[in-house]
Design a protein around this motif. Structure first.
Motif, short mmCIF file in Angstrom:
data_model
loop_
_atom_site.label_atom_id
_atom_site.label_comp_id
_atom_site.label_asym_id
_atom_site.label_seq_id
_atom_site.Cartn_x
_atom_site.Cartn_y
_atom_site.Cartn_z
N HIS A 66 0.84 -1.20 0.00
CA HIS A 66 0.00 0.00 0.00
C HIS A 66 0.87 1.23 0.00
O HIS A 66 1.90 1.30 0.67
N ASP A 67 0.44 2.24 -0.73
CA ASP A 67 1.18 3.49 -0.81
C ASP A 67 0.80 4.35 0.40
O ASP A 67 -0.32 4.83 0.51
N GLU A 72 5.31 10.37 -2.73
CA GLU A 72 4.16 10.30 -3.62
C GLU A 72 4.48 9.46 -4.85
O GLU A 72 5.62 9.40 -5.30
N LYS A 73 3.47 8.81 -5.34
CA LYS A 73 3.62 7.96 -6.51
C LYS A 73 3.77 8.86 -7.73
O LYS A 73 2.99 9.77 -7.94
N ARG A 77 9.22 7.70 -10.05
CA ARG A 77 9.37 6.67 -9.01
C ARG A 77 9.08 5.29 -9.59
O ARG A 77 9.79 4.33 -9.31
N GLU A 78 8.04 5.18 -10.41
CA GLU A 78 7.72 3.90 -11.04
C GLU A 78 8.85 3.43 -11.94
O GLU A 78 9.19 2.24 -11.96
#
Length: 113
Positions: A66-67, A72-73, A77-78
């Motif tokens: 879970h974020d 922050e996404k 970051r991905e």
């Protein structure tokens, strides 16, 4: 029969297309190793398969987290996490890895002779 645990709904389209290309690339690598009867090529193909398998495993495990909002996404970051997973999987598959490559090699080498 081709089983692909990745669905287009869980990852974006470009990642899905990349996984399809990787599937075709491995089929070609295995066929070349089989046709040339080169055991080193077969060992390398098995190691590469183990690396891809471990990368998929790590990506799916990361999706279960879970974020919390600490970071922050974001797209950056991905991308970083994807490259990190890929590098960790590649390094982990070197040497003995988790044993998948050795077992695959034992099975496939029987058919090369």
């Amino acid at each position: 029969m081709n089983i692909n645990p990745i669905s287009a709904s869980t990852i974006n389209k470009s990642q899905y297309e990349k996984s399809k290309v990787e599937d075709n690339a491995f089929e070609k690598i295995f066929e070349q190793a089989k046709d040339s009867k080169d055991e080193e090529k077969l060992k390398d193909a098995c190691r590469q398969f183990e690396s891809v398998f471990m990368n998929m495993l790590m990506k799916n495990m990361r999706n279960t987290i879970h974020d919390d909002g600490i970071m922050e996404k974001s797209y950056a970051r991905e991308m970083f996490e994807g490259m990190l997973d890929e590098k960790i999987a590649d390094e982990a598959s070197k040497g003995e890895g988790m044993g998948l490559a050795q077992q695959m090699y034992k099975q496939l080498a029987k058919h090369m002779k």
